[in-house]
Motif scaffolding. Structure first.
Motif, PDB file in Angstrom:
ATOM      1  N   LEU A   1       0.820  -1.208   0.000  1.00 36.84           N
ATOM      2  CA  LEU A   1       0.000   0.000   0.000  1.00 36.84           C
ATOM      3  C   LEU A   1       0.856   1.261   0.000  1.00 36.84           C
ATOM      4  N   SER A   2       1.994   1.205   0.673  1.00 33.90           N
ATOM      5  CA  SER A   2       2.859   2.387   0.765  1.00 33.90           C
ATOM      6  C   SER A   2       3.416   2.806  -0.587  1.00 33.90           C
ATOM      7  N   SER A   3       3.451   1.881  -1.544  1.00 32.71           N
ATOM      8  CA  SER A   3       3.957   2.233  -2.878  1.00 32.71           C
ATOM      9  C   SER A   3       2.893   2.928  -3.719  1.00 32.71           C
ATOM     10  N   ARG A   4       1.639   2.904  -3.242  1.00 34.41           N
ATOM     11  CA  ARG A   4       0.547   3.485  -4.019  1.00 34.41           C
ATOM     12  C   ARG A   4       0.025   4.808  -3.469  1.00 34.41           C
ATOM     13  N   VAL A   5       0.374   5.132  -2.226  1.00 33.17           N
ATOM     14  CA  VAL A   5      -0.121   6.368  -1.620  1.00 33.17           C
ATOM     15  C   VAL A   5       1.058   7.176  -1.087  1.00 33.17           C
ATOM     16  N   SER A   6       0.801   8.452  -0.787  1.00 36.52           N
ATOM     17  CA  SER A   6       1.861   9.311  -0.255  1.00 36.52           C
ATOM     18  C   SER A   6       2.153   8.953   1.199  1.00 36.52           C
ATOM     19  N   ALA A   7       3.289   9.462   1.690  1.00 44.89           N
ATOM     20  CA  ALA A   7       3.675   9.182   3.074  1.00 44.89           C
ATOM     21  C   ALA A   7       2.654   9.746   4.057  1.00 44.89           C
ATOM     22  N   THR A   8       2.115  10.927   3.743  1.00 44.40           N
ATOM     23  CA  THR A   8       1.119  11.537   4.635  1.00 44.40           C
ATOM     24  C   THR A   8      -0.147  10.688   4.697  1.00 44.40           C
ATOM     25  N   GLU A   9      -0.610  10.211   3.523  1.00 46.96           N
ATOM     26  CA  GLU A   9      -1.797   9.359   3.505  1.00 46.96           C
ATOM     27  C   GLU A   9      -1.548   8.053   4.243  1.00 46.96           C
ATOM     28  N   LEU A  10      -0.315   7.542   4.110  1.00 47.32           N
ATOM     29  CA  LEU A  10       0.036   6.285   4.777  1.00 47.32           C
ATOM     30  C   LEU A  10      -0.065   6.426   6.294  1.00 47.32           C
ATOM     31  N   VAL A  11       0.461   7.535   6.796  1.00 48.07           N
ATOM     32  CA  VAL A  11       0.407   7.777   8.237  1.00 48.07           C
ATOM     33  C   VAL A  11      -1.036   7.959   8.698  1.00 48.07           C
ATOM     34  N   GLU A  12      -1.844   8.640   7.890  1.00 46.65           N
ATOM     35  CA  GLU A  12      -3.250   8.835   8.254  1.00 46.65           C
ATOM     36  C   GLU A  12      -3.988   7.500   8.324  1.00 46.65           C
ATOM     37  N   ILE A  13      -3.696   6.595   7.376  1.00 43.44           N
ATOM     38  CA  ILE A  13      -4.329   5.271   7.386  1.00 43.44           C
ATOM     39  C   ILE A  13      -3.920   4.503   8.633  1.00 43.44           C
ATOM     40  N   LEU A  14      -2.602   4.520   8.906  1.00 43.76           N
ATOM     41  CA  LEU A  14      -2.098   3.806  10.071  1.00 43.76           C
ATOM     42  C   LEU A  14      -2.687   4.380  11.359  1.00 43.76           C
ATOM     43  N   ASN A  15      -2.796   5.703  11.430  1.00 45.95           N
ATOM     44  CA  ASN A  15      -3.367   6.343  12.616  1.00 45.95           C
ATOM     45  C   ASN A  15      -4.837   5.939  12.800  1.00 45.95           C
ATOM     46  N   GLU A  16      -5.581   5.869  11.696  1.00 49.53           N
ATOM     47  CA  GLU A  16      -6.994   5.495  11.776  1.00 49.53           C
ATOM     48  C   GLU A  16      -7.149   4.076  12.310  1.00 49.53           C
ATOM     49  N   ILE A  17      -6.317   3.158  11.786  1.00 52.82           N
ATOM     50  CA  ILE A  17      -6.417   1.752  12.209  1.00 52.82           C
ATOM     51  C   ILE A  17      -5.972   1.595  13.660  1.00 52.82           C
ATOM     52  N   PHE A  18      -4.820   2.186  13.999  1.00 51.39           N
ATOM     53  CA  PHE A  18      -4.287   2.029  15.354  1.00 51.39           C
ATOM     54  C   PHE A  18      -5.161   2.729  16.389  1.00 51.39           C
ATOM     55  N   SER A  19      -5.845   3.805  15.985  1.00 50.11           N
ATOM     56  CA  SER A  19      -6.774   4.463  16.914  1.00 50.11           C
ATOM     57  C   SER A  19      -7.927   3.520  17.258  1.00 50.11           C
ATOM     58  N   GLU A  20      -8.397   2.763  16.252  1.00 49.06           N
ATOM     59  CA  GLU A  20      -9.427   1.759  16.523  1.00 49.06           C
ATOM     60  C   GLU A  20      -8.893   0.683  17.461  1.00 49.06           C
ATOM     61  N   PHE A  21      -7.644   0.271  17.241  1.00 54.66           N
ATOM     62  CA  PHE A  21      -7.034  -0.724  18.122  1.00 54.66           C
ATOM     63  C   PHE A  21      -6.923  -0.195  19.552  1.00 54.66           C
ATOM     64  N   ASP A  22      -6.578   1.090  19.679  1.00 50.55           N
ATOM     65  CA  ASP A  22      -6.460   1.689  21.017  1.00 50.55           C
ATOM     66  C   ASP A  22      -7.805   1.633  21.744  1.00 50.55           C
ATOM     67  N   GLN A  23      -8.896   1.898  21.014  1.00 46.79           N
ATOM     68  CA  GLN A  23     -10.219   1.843  21.638  1.00 46.79           C
ATOM     69  C   GLN A  23     -10.564   0.416  22.068  1.00 46.79           C
ATOM     70  N   LEU A  24     -10.132  -0.553  21.257  1.00 48.37           N
ATOM     71  CA  LEU A  24     -10.360  -1.950  21.624  1.00 48.37           C
ATOM     72  C   LEU A  24      -9.573  -2.321  22.880  1.00 48.37           C
ATOM     73  N   ALA A  25      -8.317  -1.837  22.966  1.00 44.47           N
ATOM     74  CA  ALA A  25      -7.497  -2.112  24.146  1.00 44.47           C
ATOM     75  C   ALA A  25      -8.150  -1.531  25.397  1.00 44.47           C
ATOM     76  N   GLU A  26      -8.721  -0.335  25.268  1.00 46.87           N
ATOM     77  CA  GLU A  26      -9.408   0.275  26.409  1.00 46.87           C
ATOM     78  C   GLU A  26     -10.685  -0.491  26.741  1.00 46.87           C
ATOM     79  N   LYS A  27     -11.393  -0.938  25.714  1.00 49.06           N
ATOM     80  CA  LYS A  27     -12.629  -1.696  25.914  1.00 49.06           C
ATOM     81  C   LYS A  27     -12.362  -2.989  26.685  1.00 49.06           C
ATOM     82  N   HIS A  28     -11.288  -3.696  26.351  1.00 48.22           N
ATOM     83  CA  HIS A  28     -10.974  -4.974  26.993  1.00 48.22           C
ATOM     84  C   HIS A  28     -10.050  -4.816  28.202  1.00 48.22           C
ATOM     85  N   ASN A  29      -9.778  -3.541  28.581  1.00 50.25           N
ATOM     86  CA  ASN A  29      -8.938  -3.257  29.759  1.00 50.25           C
ATOM     87  C   ASN A  29      -7.554  -3.889  29.627  1.00 50.25           C
TER      88      ASN A  29
END
Length: 654
Positions: A492-520
């Protein structure tokens, strides 16, 4: 031959440097004699071990070691690592990793340097520098405070040494005796006292013999033009920096017109009492709201005024005006109309008595409110029987923070000295308000810092670190560790810019962070597109494996939903292991909460040796989950550094 060549090189180095050599599978194949000083293993136990077991700090950087082996990177360093020695003291070391083809082939040289003395010296120097800066700051503030007090005194102040030579005078003394400071410094006090020097000598002897203050000593003095004046002095001795040597302090007031001076003296006492009482009120109050009623009471009772108001600037839709924040009146007064009008009235800049003070920054006096055209509330004042008023600014430096106004039902002649006293009081209150603002801002910053710290470290660890800023290492016998890596992210990183890549990663990891908080669960860190989380610490829980399994299944669902919404084809590879770990915080800068131990290494291997879209678990984790989840045996697979291990795939919930 290689070993002797390396040893020959290092014999020429300092004794604080040791080394070890690892092969292309990251196993230790050679060490120097002092390596055991940097690890808990003996020399014999280090050989043939995976370097991650000897130095857990290298977990997760295997790809960097591979790049150095392949010649894509020159070196790697890891500085300021803190370790606990057997004597429970802290040792600091730097790690350098290089490859030298002239000495070895397909191997890496790891150099270890003991930098404990350098780190401790640096910490000591920083601490001492901070202590000196704080000391100088306090000393400077103290001197400035004393100078302000002396400069604001209404009475003349003269300080002499034991020989009678003048060392210090204040502005009031310059005005009284019509001399400048330069005229009197180092001159004998007889320059301003017409009485013979025997009188000065008698005063000095009394001060020495009694060791106490002498009050109301009336002396005939003279101004620079020779004009005689009667001055009543209060005298006392004050210690100097030299033991046994004292200076003499003279505080005098002009009593040439005794009747007038006596009246003024009483007024001064009342003003000083009000000023002193207000200082006490401010020092014992936390907020302005708490202090205001006592300030009103002090001024009104000691100076014979009936009503007090506090006006504060407010901004509403870019329109700035004064609004009555608080009002106080003597209990026996029946003035509801005046109080209600005051609460509802606002003043623009220059409008009314408060507005004029706000505009000019100077105290204002009105002896006849009923006929004062600038007084907006003249009619309600007349109805309440109010005759006179004065107001003064509450300011800090050049900023007007508010206005205080006072009213009397008796006609009051303008008193310039009172206004000057009120100006000083206004500055005191202004400093208090500014301090309150600073404390509120500081509390806000502390709350922000606390919030940021809790985003980095678990709550219990953050509290321990604030109380005792040192290395933290805790043992936990039953935890479950998960590593997750996003598959397809490189493509995916070869198809999008570095800024878009970071935004995608931030979106996914933010969801993971909410899951970590949900499951304590406790998120440990992210490394690139990899995510690490643990269950069972810092607070132990018996269902750690179940909690981590729920997290893993929810992460798969999150990735599936993301693909559906964004038309992507990402998948996630997850590895889980259960067992014991050591968790804590090491180092002195950029604190992070991390895990160490074989359990962590195997969990990482479960992820790296897993399959895209699969959750691979160890036999240990399987025993925790087999009764509640659909588990598919994968069989034995070769795990780097561990040999064959039986693993399973977590398919879903039963």
């Amino acid at each position: 031959m290689k070993r002797s060549k390396i040893e020959q090189i290092f014999k020429q180095k300092l004794t604080s440097i040791e080394y070890l050599v690892i092969n292309d599978t990251f196993k230790v194949v050679e060490i120097s004699s002092g390596v055991q000083n940097f690890t808990e293993f003996s020399s014999e136990a280090i050989l043939n071990k995976d370097v991650n077991e000897v130095f857990p700090e290298l977990v997760g950087v295997e790809y960097i070691l591979t790049e150095i082996l392949q010649g894509d990177r020159q070196y790697f360093d890891y500085k300021g690592i803190a370790r606990l020695t057997a004597s429970n003291s802290t040792l600091y070391l730097d790690i350098y990793i290089i490859k030298d083809d002239e000495i070895m082939s397909n191997q890496l040289l790891i150099i270890l340097e003991d930098v404990t003395e350098k780190m401790l010296l640096e910490q000591t120097l920083i601490q001492r520098n901070n202590e000196l800066e704080l000391l100088f700051s306090r000393l400077s503030a103290s001197n400035q405070y004393i100078d302000k007090i002396i400069g604001s005194m209404a009475d003349a102040l003269v300080v002499t040494n034991q020989a009678g030579k003048i060392k210090t005078i204040n502005k009031a003394a310059e005005k009284l005796f019509e001399y400048s400071e330069n005229d009197l410094i180092n001159q004998h006090i007889s320059t301003i006292i017409s009485d013979n020097q025997d009188q000065v000598k008698i005063i000095s002897e009394k001060l020495i013999s009694t060791g106490e203050s002498l009050a109301d000593i009336e002396l005939i003095c003279k101004t620079k033009t020779g004009q005689p004046i009667n001055v009543a002095f209060s005298c006392s001795n004050i210690p100097t920096e030299i033991p046994g040597i004292k200076d003499y302090l003279y505080i005098g007031r002009d009593i040439t017109d005794k009747q007038k001076i006596e009246q003024e003296r009483k007024r001064v006492e009342k003003r000083l009492f009000a000023q002193y009482f207000i200082s006490r009120v401010l020092s014992n109050s936390v907020t302005l709201k708490q202090a205001l009623p006592k300030i009103f009471l002090s001024i009104c009772e000691s100076l014979s005024w009936d009503i007090g108001e506090f006006w504060m600037p407010e901004i509403n839709n870019e329109n700035c005006y004064l609004k009555c924040l608080d009002i106080w009146f003597k209990p026996y007064l029946k003035i509801p109309e005046f109080i209600e009008v005051s609460k509802q009235t606002v003043f623009q800049l220059g409008e009314g008595l408060p507005g004029k003070v706000w505009q000019t920054g100077t105290p204002q006096w009105s002896s006849d409110l009923i006929n004062d055209r600038n007084f907006v509330r003249s009619q309600v004042a007349a109805n309440a029987g109010i005759a006179s008023a004065f107001a003064f600014p509450i300011q800090y430096e050049n900023e007007i923070l508010g206005v205080m106004s006072f009213f009397s039902r008796q006609w009051q002649e303008c008193d310039e000295h009172l206004l000057q006293t009120m100006l000083t009081i206004g500055n005191q209150i202004g400093q208090f308000i500014q301090r309150e603002r600073a404390e509120l801002a500081l509390r806000f910053e502390q709350e922000q810092t606390e919030h940021l710290l809790l985003n980095i470290l678990p709550y219990k660890i953050a509290q321990r670190l604030k109380r005792h800023p040192s290395t933290i290492a805790d043992y936990f016998s039953q935890v479950s560790v998960m590593f997750a890596d996003i598959v397809g992210f490189t493509e995916l990183s070869s198809r999008v810019s570095a800024t878009e890549l970071v935004e995608i990663l931030n979106e996914i990891f933010s969801e993971f962070d909410q899951l970590a908080e949900k499951h304590n669960l406790e998120k440990i860190k992210t490394i690139g597109d990899a995510y690490m989380v643990v269950a069972g610490l810092p607070k132990a829980r018996p269902d750690h494996a179940v909690a981590i399994a729920e997290m893993a299944l929810d992460m798969q669902a999150t990735i599936a939903q993301y693909n559906e919404e964004t038309n992507n084809s990402l998948s996630i590879r997850i590895g889980i292991n259960s067992g014991d770990v050591v968790a804590g915080v090491i180092g002195t800068k950029k604190f992070t909460y991390d895990l160490w131990g074989d359990t962590v290494n195997i969990a990482s291997r479960m992820e790296s040796h897993g399959l895209p879209g699969k959750i691979q678990i160890t036999e240990t984790t399987y025993q925790y989950l087999r009764d509640r989840y659909l588990l598919e045996p994968r069989g034995y697979i070769e795990i780097k550094g561990k040999g064959e291990m039986l693993t399973y795939f977590l398919k879903g919930r039963i």
